[in-house]
Write a protein that holds these residues in place. Structure first.
Motif, PDB file in Angstrom:
ATOM      1  N   ARG A   1      -8.145  56.082  17.313  1.00 29.75           N
ATOM      2  CA  ARG A   1      -7.367  54.911  17.708  1.00 29.75           C
ATOM      3  C   ARG A   1      -8.085  53.645  17.278  1.00 29.75           C
ATOM      4  NH1 ARG A   1      -7.029  55.677  22.891  1.00 29.75           N
ATOM      5  NH2 ARG A   1      -8.049  53.933  23.874  1.00 29.75           N
TER       6      ARG A   1
ATOM      7  N   GLU B   1     -10.504  54.831  32.200  1.00 27.71           N
ATOM      8  CA  GLU B   1      -9.272  54.570  31.465  1.00 27.71           C
ATOM      9  C   GLU B   1      -8.118  55.388  32.044  1.00 27.71           C
ATOM     10  OE1 GLU B   1     -10.898  53.347  27.055  1.00 27.71           O
ATOM     11  OE2 GLU B   1     -10.445  55.467  27.397  1.00 27.71           O
TER      12      GLU B   1
ATOM     13  N   GLY C   1      -5.913  62.647  25.806  1.00 28.54           N
ATOM     14  CA  GLY C   1      -6.093  62.290  24.408  1.00 28.54           C
ATOM     15  C   GLY C   1      -6.445  63.485  23.542  1.00 28.54           C
TER      16      GLY C   1
ATOM     17  N   ASP D   1      -9.718  58.951  19.981  1.00 29.31           N
ATOM     18  CA  ASP D   1      -8.497  58.757  20.765  1.00 29.31           C
ATOM     19  C   ASP D   1      -8.512  59.673  21.983  1.00 29.31           C
ATOM     20  OD1 ASP D   1      -5.957  57.867  21.499  1.00 29.31           O
ATOM     21  OD2 ASP D   1      -4.972  59.456  20.340  1.00 29.31           O
TER      22      ASP D   1
ATOM     23  N   VAL E   1      -9.374  59.834  26.343  1.00 28.29           N
ATOM     24  CA  VAL E   1      -9.401  59.017  27.561  1.00 28.29           C
ATOM     25  C   VAL E   1     -10.790  59.087  28.169  1.00 28.29           C
ATOM     26  CG1 VAL E   1      -8.441  58.734  29.872  1.00 28.29           C
ATOM     27  CG2 VAL E   1      -6.942  59.364  27.959  1.00 28.29           C
TER      28      VAL E   1
ATOM     29  N   LYS F   1      -2.904  59.479  29.625  1.00 30.46           N
ATOM     30  CA  LYS F   1      -1.715  59.222  28.816  1.00 30.46           C
ATOM     31  C   LYS F   1      -0.494  59.975  29.352  1.00 30.46           C
ATOM     32  CE  LYS F   1      -4.150  58.416  24.475  1.00 30.46           C
ATOM     33  NZ  LYS F   1      -3.951  58.472  23.025  1.00 30.46           N
ATOM     34  N   HIS F   2       0.677  59.490  28.980  1.00 27.13           N
ATOM     35  CA  HIS F   2       1.964  60.177  29.182  1.00 27.13           C
ATOM     36  C   HIS F   2       2.284  60.445  30.650  1.00 27.13           C
ATOM     37  CE1 HIS F   2       1.465  60.751  24.904  1.00 27.13           C
ATOM     38  NE2 HIS F   2       0.425  61.541  25.087  1.00 27.13           N
TER      39      HIS F   2
END
Length: 236
Positions: free
Chosen positions: A120, A157, A114, A151, A153, A160-161
């Protein structure tokens, strides 16, 4: 081993930003040695005390904005341009939430943990740019709900991506980790996945990481020295 690779996968961690004045996390004196991540970097912590969590990330955002890219960030940006000019590709994946790669000129950065400079909305899921302090009453610019969070992580959690990262790793012909601890997964496992595909691997770090023995080669010293020197070896 090095040659002139055309598709380089670069993974960066907190060590590349340390010389810009941003603290690392797991080293002696690092952030998680001084603070309890469970009270600051989990969804449960945010639910229990959102003001405390927001204040912590506001402090980190202000520190990141005050920092400047160093020679390592700039060398990677130049390398991306040089590699593109000869028909190659540098995939830059970072565990860092600062924007120093972008401000150094890197054309594309994948932030798997993030970004501090975005917020977010927990109500509608939209992401918006945020370079000022984030306060609990602030409304989402998309749905109007006062439900914004950093935003980034948090522990527990999903990074991302991940699909995009896996695809880039599969097509790389060199894997390089810069300033990583080798302790945080899934990032710490990428060197093993690269070697399983026969991709040469190299660690650039101030000192050996937790998974240093998984790399084919290593260069140790400050990132501002090792990164430009290593890229010069590649003709970048």
């Amino acid at each position: 081993m090095l040659g002139q690779p055309r598709r380089i996968f670069i993974l960066t961690g907190a060590g590349i930003s340390a010389e810009s004045g941003l603290g690392t996390f797991r080293d002696r004196g690092g952030l998680w040695r001084r603070l309890d991540p469970m009270t600051l970097a989990t969804p449960e912590a945010f639910a229990a005390d959102p003001d405390l969590v927001l204040d912590f990330y506001n402090h980190r955002r202000r520190a990141a904005l005050a920092a400047e890219p160093n020679a390592a960030h700039r060398a990677l940006a130049r390398a991306a341009d040089a590699l593109a000019a000869r028909g190659g590709d540098l995939f830059l994946c970072t565990q860092n939430v600062d924007d120093l790669h972008e401000r150094a000129g890197s054309p594309e950065v994948v932030h798997m943990h993030g970004e501090l400079m975005t917020a977010r909305c927990v109500a509608c899921g939209s992401i918006s740019e945020r370079r000022s302090d984030l306060l609990r009453p602030d409304a989402c610019p998309h749905c109007g709900a006062a439900a914004l969070r950093p935003d980034v992580v948090w522990f527990g959690e999903m990074p991302k991506h991940l699909d995009r990262i896996e695809a880039a790793l599969a097509r790389a012909d060199l894997f390089v980790a810069v300033g990583t601890s080798g302790a945080v997964y899934p990032a710490a496992g990428y060197v093993g996945r690269a070697r399983a595909r026969g991709i040469p691997t190299c660690e650039l770090n101030l000192a050996p990481s937790d998974n240093a023995d998984a790399f084919d080669a290593a260069r140790y010293g400050p990132a501002s020295e090792t990164v430009p020197a290593f890229l010069a070896e590649l003709g970048l």
